[in-house]
Design an enzyme around this catalytic site. Structure first.
Site, PDB file in Angstrom:
ATOM      1  N   CYS A 197      66.250  13.732  72.601  1.00 54.54           N
ATOM      2  CA  CYS A 197      65.525  13.765  73.875  1.00 54.54           C
ATOM      3  C   CYS A 197      66.491  13.661  75.053  1.00 54.54           C
ATOM      4  O   CYS A 197      67.693  13.533  74.881  1.00 54.54           O
ATOM      5  CB  CYS A 197      64.521  12.625  73.930  1.00 54.54           C
ATOM      6  SG  CYS A 197      65.321  11.025  73.950  1.00 54.54           S
ATOM      7  N   ASP A 213      63.794  13.597  41.006  1.00 53.17           N
ATOM      8  CA  ASP A 213      64.784  12.580  40.727  1.00 53.17           C
ATOM      9  C   ASP A 213      64.173  11.245  41.162  1.00 53.17           C
ATOM     10  O   ASP A 213      63.227  11.218  41.937  1.00 53.17           O
ATOM     11  CB  ASP A 213      66.041  12.905  41.534  1.00 53.17           C
ATOM     12  CG  ASP A 213      67.076  11.826  41.420  1.00 53.17           C
ATOM     13  OD1 ASP A 213      67.299  11.373  40.293  1.00 53.17           O
ATOM     14  OD2 ASP A 213      67.642  11.448  42.450  1.00 53.17           O
ATOM     15  N   ASP A 250      68.343  14.146  45.456  1.00 54.82           N
ATOM     16  CA  ASP A 250      69.185  13.839  46.605  1.00 54.82           C
ATOM     17  C   ASP A 250      70.661  13.663  46.270  1.00 54.82           C
ATOM     18  O   ASP A 250      71.509  13.826  47.122  1.00 54.82           O
ATOM     19  CB  ASP A 250      68.691  12.564  47.287  1.00 54.82           C
ATOM     20  CG  ASP A 250      69.014  11.332  46.473  1.00 54.82           C
ATOM     21  OD1 ASP A 250      68.864  11.407  45.237  1.00 54.82           O
ATOM     22  OD2 ASP A 250      69.422  10.317  47.045  1.00 54.82           O
ATOM     23  N   ASP A 272      72.247  15.865  41.358  1.00 56.55           N
ATOM     24  CA  ASP A 272      71.078  16.743  41.388  1.00 56.55           C
ATOM     25  C   ASP A 272      71.403  18.108  41.978  1.00 56.55           C
ATOM     26  O   ASP A 272      70.620  19.041  41.849  1.00 56.55           O
ATOM     27  CB  ASP A 272      69.969  16.125  42.258  1.00 56.55           C
ATOM     28  CG  ASP A 272      69.506  14.789  41.736  1.00 56.55           C
ATOM     29  OD1 ASP A 272      69.302  14.697  40.520  1.00 56.55           O
ATOM     30  OD2 ASP A 272      69.371  13.855  42.539  1.00 56.55           O
TER      31      ASP A 272
END
Lengths: 56, 751
Positions: free
Chosen positions: B50, B464, B642, B646
């Site tokens: 922002c 996972d 993650d 994996d």
């Protein structure tokens, strides 16, 4: 109908002007950070901020 | 930790503040000298969202002595900082940003995608030219259409000549992307969608010029440029989508190019890019550093977090002579290692190669729109040819007015222009850009339109555990008094051990104890107000104490001669895990849990989340094998994971997703990345993908229907420039509006 001799070039010229303005804006990077520009307008440069005036 | 009295991170709370303990690699290697002789550094800042962020970051950096320029691009998250050569240590910039509550990583701009997107810019200019030309020609065409019977042939010819003057150069310029792509396809002996487009544009232009010169009644200059204008919109949307995905992927790659501290012969540590590490280099690893390349410990003893390599959440001790694998994180003590492999040959790179392999097989899949094109091109060209031949032959056989070669050609070209795939060109990109835009607002980043297509078709989910179904961080579960917790946390602040960090997180902000001594694998000790305090393993704190039986990890704490206290930790499920699993099941998806962690831990998580099928102790190869088995059964699995263990499975799956907390390699391999602590965005992503799939099918169906209706009109020769203009613009409009329904009508999935 002679008036079209003037009207058509005038219309085309104005259209071309808009086109040139757009291309200029694109080339000078006005669209690089659209989101940032939308937010930057909210930043008050002269309120009591912890930042010094911008340099450079 | 906030330098200027502000809360860390985004002041509007739009992005969570980063993990304060994240490692801070030395950015010196990425400093470059600019044309004005200043040092510049490019950083990727996470969590800026922002106006407050812009002000905080730019203001905070300009307040550093020496910094001359700081400019944040909020769209890309890139920050450029410049200062007079040598006036400032670059680490100060990174640490200033960290103090402000933003995670920042320096990168080498040459490896990152250029922030200026030249191709997109060229497309936009062509789009603007086509738009300008079509509006001006329309201004000339409308009088011709409405003045039928009143306008003299001379005035009409004037209108057409001016149209030609604008339309021919504009079409030749704006149409180049199509001409080039068509030529490239033709020279390889294939035909793509751009072949009929280019043919229609060029033939129609030639025919219109000829008609104008011959004083004919119909010229299609308006149609040609409008066609190009609409097609370029579709082309630009498609390009934007791909560009965003490419930039994100390159950013991740650039981030992996972090630095390492090499110890030179003179004993001085120098920051060098990881890719410059040679075999035999001595490298210093501070606590919190990631091991850059495979190597052997030369000096020191510490603990390693191997979670991203194996999924195992318990840290393992390491000492002199033992092997270090790239990707592990050094936790407790400084280490000195000797590199035994270059970065290309290290564990991480090995996994990256597996990822690439998976992606290649995926790229071979044909996209839906390509299938449509393969069907479409021959049909349209045959029809146009038949129209031409038909109009030549029919008058000889039946009682129809003969049109001659010119008339027959006009009608054949009318078929080409009216069937030109305006709507088809917009049908898919319009839907995909609306869908990805909507998901982006919900914190889901979809890498490509193709990914959305695949996500809509999945029928199985393989998950996972650590970091995906759970938060991947231990959380304190035992009830502890506030005073005790504060004291224990003041010890824990000295350590990077995951359990210590969890304890600090539970205690909130506070003071760190002075002179804390850390024994790797054992625990922490210090004098607190003159009383000795210990925090760590049971053997270290109170060997004889008996605690509650507990499946997760534990710490013990003892102050002076007081009773030892057991602190139990669990890797908590994400708060909405069970609800999301139920919602996914309700959508007809089969769910499996496949983790590298201990079977007991996996079973416990599976049970509380409501997953029936689970498996623990799975190696990365096991995961790939399971996915291959599912694929062999004809299933389309979505892999969610993650860790680095994996990453290869993510690339091998039919579709893949990873949380925003995942390591970079996994995020790079995944089709979509979802932010935040909740899993709910995943459900929405699947819902939106399915809705988008329906919209795409509807749009393709509509385009087909439109052609079925328009072709007979063109074949009979009833198409005038007015009809062509209305047909083209209305079909594109309908397709776009249908795509926008995704934005307006869709409900948001919440708990």
């Amino acid at each position: 109908m002679d008036i079209v001799i003037w009207l058509i070039p005038a219309a085309v010229f104005m259209g071309a002007l808009g086109l040139c303005a757009f291309i200029w804006a694109l080339r000078t990077g006005q669209y690089e950070d659209i989101e940032g520009a939308a937010h930057r307008i909210l930043i008050d440069e002269d309120d009591e901020s912890p930042q010094p005036p911008r340099r450079g | 930790m906030a330098a200027i009295g502000l809360a860390p991170g985004c002041p509007s709370g739009l992005a969570p503040p980063p993990d304060a303990e994240a490692s801070r690699p030395d950015p010196s290697a990425f400093v470059r000298r600019d044309a004005r002789g200043r040092d510049t550094l490019d950083l990727l800042v996470k969590g800026a969202r922002c106006a407050g962020c812009i002000r905080k970051i730019e203001g905070g950096l300009l307040a550093l002595p020496g910094v001359e320029d700081a400019r944040l691009n909020l769209t890309t998250g890139r920050l450029a900082v410049a200062w007079p050569a040598g006036a400032l240590a670059p680490t100060r910039i990174v640490s200033a940003l960290n103090d402000l509550g933003y995670e920042a990583v320096a990168f080498d701009p040459t490896t990152a995608e250029k922030s200026t997107d030249a191709e997109g810019r060229a497309l936009l200019i062509r789009l603007a030219v086509a738009g300008f030309a079509s509006m001006n020609i329309m201004m000339l065409s409308v009088p011709v259409w409405s003045g039928v019977g009143e306008m003299g042939a001379g005035t009409r010819a004037l209108m057409y000549w001016i149209s030609a003057l604008i339309g021919v150069p504009a079409a030749l310029y704006a149409g180049q992307p199509f001409f080039r792509s068509a030529w490239a396809a033709l020279s390889k002996g294939r035909a793509n969608m751009d072949v009929p487009i280019s043919l229609a544009v060029l033939l129609t232009l030639a025919m219109s010029v000829f008609e104008t010169a011959a004083g004919g009644r119909h010229a299609y200059f308006d149609g040609v440029v409008m066609l190009l204008f609409l097609l370029l919109i579709g082309r630009y949307l498609d390009h934007r989508l791909r560009q965003e995905a490419r930039t994100a992927a390159r950013d991740l790659l650039a981030l992996q190019a972090v630095t390492a501290a090499r110890l030179d012969a003179d004993g001085i540590a120098r920051a060098i890019p990881v890719r410059d590490i040679a075999v035999g280099d001595r490298i210093a690893l501070a606590p919190g550093d990631r091991v850059p390349v495979n190597g052997i410990v030369e000096d020191g003893a510490s603990e390693l977090d191997r979670a991203i390599l194996t999924g195992e959440s318990t840290p393992a001790p390491i000492s002199v002579g033992e092997t270090l694998h790239a990707g592990a994180v050094n936790l407790t003590r400084p280490l000195i290692m000797r590199a035994s492999a270059r970065v290309e040959d290290s564990t991480v790179a090995e996994l990256a190669r597996l990822i690439e392999l998976g992606e290649q097989t995926r790229a071979a899949r044909m996209r839906l729109v390509d299938k449509a094109a393969a069907l479409y091109v021959p049909i349209v060209h045959t029809l146009a040819a038949l129209t031409f031949i038909g109009w030549l032959i029919a008058p000889l056989l039946f009682d129809i007015e003969a049109l001659g070669v010119r008339g027959a050609l006009t009608n054949a070209i009318a078929v080409l222009i009216i069937t030109c795939p305006c709507a088809l060109g917009l049908a898919v990109p319009a839907v995909q850009i609306v869908a990805t835009g909507r998901l982006f607002k919900r914190g889901v980043f979809v890498k490509s339109g193709d990914a959305l297509e695949r996500l809509a078709q999945i029928d199985t989910i393989v998950m996972d555990k650590t970091g995906t179904l759970t938060l991947g961080r231990p959380r304190l579960v035992s009830a502890v008094g506030a005073e005790t917790l504060r004291t224990a946390a003041s010890l824990a602040r000295a350590s990077r051990h995951p359990l210590a960090r969890a304890l600090v997180a539970a205690a909130g902000p506070g003071r760190a104890a002075a002179n804390v001594r850390e024994t790797p694998g054992q625990g922490l000790e210090a004098l607190i107000d003159g009383v000795p305090a210990r925090l760590g393993a049971r053997a270290f704190v109170a060997p004889n104490a008996i605690g509650e039986a507990h499946a997760g990890a534990e710490l013990w704490f003892r102050l002076g001669d007081g009773a030892p206290l057991q602190l139990r930790f669990e890797d908590a499920l994400r708060s909405d895990a069970a609800a999301v699993i139920a919602a996914l099941k309700a959508r007809g998806l089969t769910i499996e849990l496949l983790s590298g962690d201990r079977p007991e831990a996996v079973e416990a998580a599976a049970r509380s989340a409501g997953v029936a099928a689970w498996r623990g102790g799975a190696s990365p190869q096991d995961k790939i094998a399971r996915l291959a088995a599912l694929k062999a059964e004809g299933r389309k699995p979505l892999m969610i994971g993650d860790g680095l263990n994996d990453a290869a499975a993510l690339a091998a799956a039919f579709a893949s997703a990873s949380p925003g907390s995942a390591i970079d390699a996994s995020q790079a391999a995944a089709d979509l990345v979802f932010q935040g602590e909740a899993l709910a965005p995943l459900v929405e992503a699947i819902d939106v993908a399915r809705a988008a799939h329906r919209r795409v099918i509807e749009n393709l169906g509509f385009s087909a229907l439109y052609n079925v209706l328009a072709i007979p009109i063109a074949v009979i020769g009833w198409v005038t420039p007015l009809i062509a203009a209305i047909a083209m613009s209305s079909s594109s409009l309908i397709v776009t509006l249908n795509a926008l329904r995704l934005q307006v009508g869709a409900r948001r999935w919440t708990l």
